[in-house]
Motif scaffolding. Sequence first.
Motif, PDB file in Angstrom:
ATOM      1  N   VAL A 194      -0.823   3.287  10.513  1.00 29.52           N
ATOM      2  CA  VAL A 194      -1.860   2.346  10.961  1.00 29.52           C
ATOM      3  C   VAL A 194      -2.233   1.226   9.984  1.00 29.52           C
ATOM      4  N   THR A 195      -1.762   1.294   8.726  1.00 24.86           N
ATOM      5  CA  THR A 195      -2.179   0.254   7.770  1.00 24.86           C
ATOM      6  C   THR A 195      -1.933  -1.166   8.307  1.00 24.86           C
ATOM      7  N   PRO A 196      -0.799  -1.444   8.956  1.00 29.43           N
ATOM      8  CA  PRO A 196      -0.568  -2.816   9.421  1.00 29.43           C
ATOM      9  C   PRO A 196      -1.604  -3.320  10.447  1.00 29.43           C
ATOM     10  N   LEU A 197      -2.388  -2.400  11.025  1.00 27.33           N
ATOM     11  CA  LEU A 197      -3.379  -2.852  12.015  1.00 27.33           C
ATOM     12  C   LEU A 197      -4.559  -3.558  11.355  1.00 27.33           C
ATOM     13  N   TYR A 198      -4.717  -3.354  10.033  1.00 31.25           N
ATOM     14  CA  TYR A 198      -5.935  -3.846   9.366  1.00 31.25           C
ATOM     15  C   TYR A 198      -5.540  -4.751   8.213  1.00 31.25           C
ATOM     16  N   PRO A 199      -5.645  -6.071   8.404  1.00 29.21           N
ATOM     17  CA  PRO A 199      -5.094  -7.018   7.433  1.00 29.21           C
ATOM     18  C   PRO A 199      -5.767  -6.969   6.065  1.00 29.21           C
ATOM     19  N   ASP A 200      -7.064  -6.595   5.984  1.00 30.11           N
ATOM     20  CA  ASP A 200      -7.745  -6.648   4.691  1.00 30.11           C
ATOM     21  C   ASP A 200      -8.371  -5.288   4.373  1.00 30.11           C
ATOM     22  N   LEU A 201      -7.730  -4.563   3.438  1.00 31.44           N
ATOM     23  CA  LEU A 201      -8.207  -3.209   3.122  1.00 31.44           C
ATOM     24  C   LEU A 201      -9.476  -3.209   2.268  1.00 31.44           C
TER      25      LEU A 201
END
Length: 326
Positions: free
Chosen positions: A312-319
């Motif tokens: 799922v990391t690619p779903l959220y552009p700014d961690l």
Amino acid sequence: MHYLRRPDWAIPEREATSESIYMDRRRFLMGALGVLAGGIAGGSTLAGAAEKTSQGPRDPTLELYPARRNPDFTLDRPLTKESVAATYNNFYEFGPVKTIHFLAQRLKTRPWQVRAEGLVRNPRVFEIDDLIRSMPLEERLYRFRCVEAWAMAVPWTGFPFSALIKAVEPKSEARFVKLTTFLDRTVAFGQLRFWLPWPYVEGLTMEEAMNELAILATGIYGKPLPKQHGAPIRLVVPWKYGFKNIKSIVSIEFVKDRPKTFWETVGPDEYGFWANVNPGFPHPRWSQATERMIGTDERRPTQIFNGYGKWVTPLYPDLNDRRYFM
Ligand code: MTE
């Protein structure tokens, strides 16, 4: 779940507390009487009601369980004991305590329909057993992390949310999915707590709903879902805090604008729309750095996205964007 913030129209904290304790006690008693009356009418006892927690009347889809296990999802910890998971629940429709499994037996899960509508080319009203039979059921071992910092590890049975979404053919304008739980105050006494925004609503972006991890669960521990776990169908999104995993769904609506969710309405600074697990962003009132496994009380470090970052990391552009983690 704790609700600290109250809307402006709510009565002062001191009065609200005493009233809520009073109302909860009163409703608990009403509920207990209801269970007792049901038990007596059926020639049964409270012990009989306890048995129904795990047994109940024969489920029309029973022969579909256990489903084939999907080997792509493995655990880094032992499974939580079935009896622990089935007796430590959040289901505010039946009350604000973890021991609602008795009261949840009041829910009638057949007949049951799920409407899939809104911005779709092929709106459908699914009879639950037809839906379950038409979908590719599989078992997945998932970690589950509540925002209250407890956790469990359980075998869900379900099907990819994407399979249902494809069946109704969303239009390009659909950007979010809004999911809604049943509303029946004669069955779910928690829904008499008029200051809460019933029915329970949750939402995902279309990309989140289509993600491989997002499933609609119809079973757990190789059996149909017990009522307290959200029978006959609930959402499971293991990279998000538990409150996103809405139970006993009756409607799935494809919409243009972000839906206002139940807990976001109750406490917007504490329970946001995105609610992705992250040890680095504490809840305003407690740390999220570690989690307690129910049943054993073992403490483990919390993992970003509950350990599901690969998916799922690619779903959220700014961690570093706090908005995604509350
Ligand atoms: N869904 C509905 N309809 N009502 C609820 O109160 N509680 C949520 C979620 N889904 C809730 C709900 C919360 S806070 C959690 S942690 C999980 O359900 C708990 O799921 P479980 O009881 O199956 O462990």
